[in-house]
Motif scaffolding. Structure first.
Motif, PDB file in Angstrom:
ATOM      1  N   VAL A  37       1.050  -1.355   0.124  1.00  0.00           N
ATOM      2  CA  VAL A  37       0.319   0.101   0.434  1.00  0.00           C
ATOM      3  C   VAL A  37       0.587   1.098  -0.068  1.00  0.00           C
ATOM      4  O   VAL A  37       2.316   1.145   0.535  1.00  0.00           O
ATOM      5  N   VAL A  38       0.612   1.827  -0.898  1.00  0.00           N
ATOM      6  CA  VAL A  38       1.775   3.310  -1.303  1.00  0.00           C
ATOM      7  C   VAL A  38       1.024   4.292  -1.243  1.00  0.00           C
ATOM      8  O   VAL A  38      -0.585   4.524  -1.855  1.00  0.00           O
ATOM      9  N   ARG A  39       1.280   5.680  -0.946  1.00  0.00           N
ATOM     10  CA  ARG A  39       0.439   6.225  -1.833  1.00  0.00           C
ATOM     11  C   ARG A  39       0.609   7.074  -3.291  1.00  0.00           C
ATOM     12  O   ARG A  39       1.322   7.330  -3.694  1.00  0.00           O
ATOM     13  N   GLU A  46      -4.571  10.190  -1.555  1.00  0.00           N
ATOM     14  CA  GLU A  46      -4.823   8.843  -1.725  1.00  0.00           C
ATOM     15  C   GLU A  46      -3.932   7.837  -1.713  1.00  0.00           C
ATOM     16  O   GLU A  46      -2.534   7.796  -1.979  1.00  0.00           O
ATOM     17  N   LEU A  47      -4.258   6.334  -1.725  1.00  0.00           N
ATOM     18  CA  LEU A  47      -3.611   5.512  -1.065  1.00  0.00           C
ATOM     19  C   LEU A  47      -4.094   4.630  -2.560  1.00  0.00           C
ATOM     20  O   LEU A  47      -5.214   4.535  -3.108  1.00  0.00           O
ATOM     21  N   ASN A  48      -2.556   4.425  -2.924  1.00  0.00           N
ATOM     22  CA  ASN A  48      -3.055   3.021  -4.097  1.00  0.00           C
ATOM     23  C   ASN A  48      -1.927   1.501  -3.545  1.00  0.00           C
ATOM     24  O   ASN A  48      -2.411   1.255  -2.825  1.00  0.00           O
ATOM     25  N   LEU A  49      -2.158   0.410  -4.414  1.00  0.00           N
ATOM     26  CA  LEU A  49      -1.525  -1.030  -4.538  1.00  0.00           C
ATOM     27  C   LEU A  49      -0.855  -0.952  -5.722  1.00  0.00           C
ATOM     28  O   LEU A  49      -0.554  -0.333  -6.699  1.00  0.00           O
ATOM     29  N   GLU A  53       5.102  -3.406 -10.155  1.00  0.00           N
ATOM     30  CA  GLU A  53       5.473  -2.615 -10.513  1.00  0.00           C
ATOM     31  C   GLU A  53       4.690  -1.204 -11.406  1.00  0.00           C
ATOM     32  O   GLU A  53       5.369  -1.029 -11.885  1.00  0.00           O
ATOM     33  N   THR A  54       3.758  -1.469 -10.689  1.00  0.00           N
ATOM     34  CA  THR A  54       2.261  -0.787 -10.917  1.00  0.00           C
ATOM     35  C   THR A  54       1.610  -0.147 -10.133  1.00  0.00           C
ATOM     36  O   THR A  54       1.363  -0.752  -9.306  1.00  0.00           O
ATOM     37  N   HIS A  55       1.415   1.357 -10.425  1.00  0.00           N
ATOM     38  CA  HIS A  55       0.516   1.786  -8.978  1.00  0.00           C
ATOM     39  C   HIS A  55      -1.249   1.370  -9.498  1.00  0.00           C
ATOM     40  O   HIS A  55      -1.632   1.633 -10.534  1.00  0.00           O
ATOM     41  N   TYR A  56      -1.941   0.987  -8.755  1.00  0.00           N
ATOM     42  CA  TYR A  56      -3.301   0.232  -9.044  1.00  0.00           C
ATOM     43  C   TYR A  56      -4.183   1.422  -7.808  1.00  0.00           C
ATOM     44  O   TYR A  56      -3.738   1.242  -6.812  1.00  0.00           O
ATOM     45  N   PRO A  57      -4.989   2.154  -8.259  1.00  0.00           N
ATOM     46  CA  PRO A  57      -6.322   2.228  -6.978  1.00  0.00           C
ATOM     47  C   PRO A  57      -6.782   1.460  -6.557  1.00  0.00           C
ATOM     48  O   PRO A  57      -7.527   0.557  -6.599  1.00  0.00           O
ATOM     49  N   MET A  58      -6.474   1.786  -4.836  1.00  0.00           N
ATOM     50  CA  MET A  58      -7.509   0.932  -4.242  1.00  0.00           C
ATOM     51  C   MET A  58      -9.386   1.348  -4.327  1.00  0.00           C
ATOM     52  O   MET A  58      -9.431   2.549  -3.925  1.00  0.00           O
ATOM     53  N   ASN A  59      -9.337   0.284  -4.898  1.00  0.00           N
ATOM     54  CA  ASN A  59     -11.235   0.236  -4.332  1.00  0.00           C
ATOM     55  C   ASN A  59     -11.740  -0.758  -4.683  1.00  0.00           C
ATOM     56  O   ASN A  59     -10.941  -1.834  -4.567  1.00  0.00           O
ATOM     57  N   GLU A  60     -12.845  -1.301  -5.136  1.00  0.00           N
ATOM     58  CA  GLU A  60     -13.912  -2.273  -5.072  1.00  0.00           C
ATOM     59  C   GLU A  60     -13.590  -3.387  -6.596  1.00  0.00           C
ATOM     60  O   GLU A  60     -13.497  -4.651  -5.692  1.00  0.00           O
ATOM     61  N   GLU A  61     -12.323  -3.351  -6.702  1.00  0.00           N
ATOM     62  CA  GLU A  61     -11.864  -4.249  -7.867  1.00  0.00           C
ATOM     63  C   GLU A  61     -11.263  -5.345  -7.120  1.00  0.00           C
ATOM     64  O   GLU A  61     -10.962  -6.320  -7.723  1.00  0.00           O
ATOM     65  N   PHE A  62     -10.652  -5.504  -6.385  1.00  0.00           N
ATOM     66  CA  PHE A  62      -9.806  -5.767  -5.769  1.00  0.00           C
ATOM     67  C   PHE A  62     -10.126  -6.285  -4.573  1.00  0.00           C
ATOM     68  O   PHE A  62     -10.752  -5.177  -3.333  1.00  0.00           O
TER      69      PHE A  62
END
Length: 89
Positions: A37-39, A46-49, A53-62
């Motif tokens: 979990v990264v900024r 906001e936080l990302n996963l 090697e890629t940033h993904y927005p944290m949302n209900e898709e995960f």
């Protein structure tokens, strides 16, 4: 799974979580991956996963899990064999 409502403290940058990742070409194939979990580098606050090697927005898709054991239990429930890819067929 909403891991914010479990007995754990809120997720924050620096935490490690586990996600179930489905194969985009074969929907009944998935595996468990560790993600950081990264900024968000663009959206302040906001936080990302950080996964593959890629940033993904944290949302209900995960489907996020705090421990590998929780992820494996969910994997077993949905796919039948914890932590291993389930072949199509």
């Amino acid at each position: 799974m909403d891991i914010q409502n479990q007995e754990y403290p809120p997720i924050q940058a620096g935490d490690i979580v586990y996600v179930m990742v489905r194969n985009p070409h074969t929907q009944d194939v998935a595996n468990i991956q560790e993600a950081a979990v990264v900024r968000d580098p663009v959206r302040s606050g906001e936080l990302n996963l950080f996964l593959y090697e890629t940033h993904y927005p944290m949302n209900e898709e995960f489907a996020l899990y705090r421990t590998k054991e929780e992820a494996e239990k969910a994997y077993q429930y949905y796919f039948g064999s914890a932590g291993e890819e389930v072949p199509h067929g």
